[in-house]
Design a protein around this motif. Structure first.
Motif, PDB file in Angstrom:
ATOM      1  N   CYS A 180      29.634  92.716  10.044  1.00 25.42           N
ATOM      2  CA  CYS A 180      28.663  91.991  10.871  1.00 25.42           C
ATOM      3  C   CYS A 180      28.152  90.764  10.123  1.00 25.42           C
ATOM      4  N   PRO A 186      27.842  89.364  16.489  1.00 20.91           N
ATOM      5  CA  PRO A 186      28.009  90.782  16.820  1.00 20.91           C
ATOM      6  C   PRO A 186      26.689  91.536  16.761  1.00 20.91           C
ATOM      7  N   VAL A 238      27.773  98.006  16.891  1.00 18.45           N
ATOM      8  CA  VAL A 238      29.037  98.189  16.169  1.00 18.45           C
ATOM      9  C   VAL A 238      28.910  99.219  15.053  1.00 18.45           C
ATOM     10  N   THR A 256      32.015  86.824  20.628  1.00 23.78           N
ATOM     11  CA  THR A 256      31.240  87.937  20.062  1.00 23.78           C
ATOM     12  C   THR A 256      31.879  89.283  20.389  1.00 23.78           C
ATOM     13  N   GLU A 266      33.214  92.136  17.799  1.00 26.78           N
ATOM     14  CA  GLU A 266      32.768  93.535  17.841  1.00 26.78           C
ATOM     15  C   GLU A 266      33.951  94.487  17.960  1.00 26.78           C
TER      16      GLU A 266
END
Length: 303
Positions: A49, A59, A64, A125, A129
């Motif tokens: 991240c 993200p 996640v 994004t 992810e």
């Protein structure tokens, strides 16, 4: 730097061995490994991240990290009372890992739709992810399968083989690279890697596989015979090649976002992903090899 790396290794290796030994004492359910795997999944997703939080990538950290832990822990579905989900008759939970990953895809799409405000960021994004959960959650979930692929009693013989072979490859690459490295392997992606270092990685991996599987096999069970030397060398060479590629692939992520290390977690090593890159990348291939070539010379329960 070398002394510091050796000092850190002197701490990390016994710590990892202690975690493995404690988990082995709990038998087939492997609860300690479950906790350890979830910690690795959380930390690995968190590092990615941070790495990918650039350009148009934003993200969602909680999503996640949680989903990476879910996919990793799916390897325990049916093995623990925490996860009362049926496991196939052969004890293989790869199906559950893929099911958890499929559900994760649905959740990530839903979160992306819920967070949508304007054009220009959502797909970048969402792609980041998906990559995080795939790279961390799925690969760790497959890596966990090695705990049972040759029978629960041999779990840490198998997992140990992956760790030993990849890290022996790293040591071989570092040694021959420093001594004889002149010609760069992939200068734009990883300037420190040389052809001599790549050869050292294969030699180190082959030697590590031979020594571990020859001498550790009877240690786990005195009635087990070590596999033939040529199978151990083949295993080591293949894992050495894949581990080297895994190292380069993690470098791809870092170079593309302009970072040297995945994090500053361990001075001299970088982040957790810098330690795990070759291990988790090689895990699916190691799983296939333990199924495809006669490394397990004993009868596997349920086989």
């Amino acid at each position: 730097m070398l002394r510091w790396r050796l000092a850190m290794s002197a701490v990390l290796i016994p710590l990892l061995a202690g975690i493995f030994a404690l988990d082995h004492s709990f038998g087939r359910s492997a609860p300690i490994l479950l906790v350890f795997g979830c910690v690795l999944a959380y930390r690995g997703a968190d590092e990615l991240c941070d790495l990918l939080h650039t350009r148009n990538f934003t993200p969602h950290r909680f999503t996640v990290c949680a989903l990476s832990m879910l996919v990793t822990s799916a390897a325990w579905f049916g093995r623990s009372r925490i996860f009362p989900i049926d496991v196939p008759d052969d004890g293989n939970t790869l199906a559950q890992v893929m099911l958890a990953y499929s559900l994760s895809i649905l959740i990530m799409f839903f979160v992306s739709a819920y967070r949508y405000r304007e054009p220009g960021k959502s797909m970048e994004t969402l792609g980041a992810e998906l990559m995080i959960v795939s790279y961390v959650g799925v690969l760790l979930g497959v890596c966990a399968q090695l705990r049972w692929v040759a029978g629960a009693e041999a779990g840490y013989l198998v997992m140990g083989s992956l760790v030993i072979v990849t890290k022996a490859g790293d040591a071989g690459a570092y040694t021959l690279g420093r001594l004889f490295g002149r010609r760069k392997l992939v200068p734009l992606l990883s300037p420190g890697k040389t052809y001599a270092g790549a050869g050292g990685a294969l030699l180190g991996s082959a030697l590590g596989a031979y020594l571990w599987l020859t001498f550790a096999t009877p240690f786990f069970n005195a009635t087990w015979q070590p596999p033939e030397w040529y199978w151990t060398v083949l295993y080591g060479v293949i894992i050495g090649i894949v581990g080297l590629i895994g190292d380069l692939c993690e470098s791809l992520i870092k170079r593309d976002v302009g970072k040297k290390d995945s994090a500053g977690l361990l001075p001299g090593f970088g982040g957790l992903l810098d330690l795990l890159d070759s291990i988790i990348y090689s895990a699916p291939v190691a799983y296939i090899l333990w199924k495809a070539i006669p490394l397990a010379t004993w009868k596997i329960p349920g086989a």
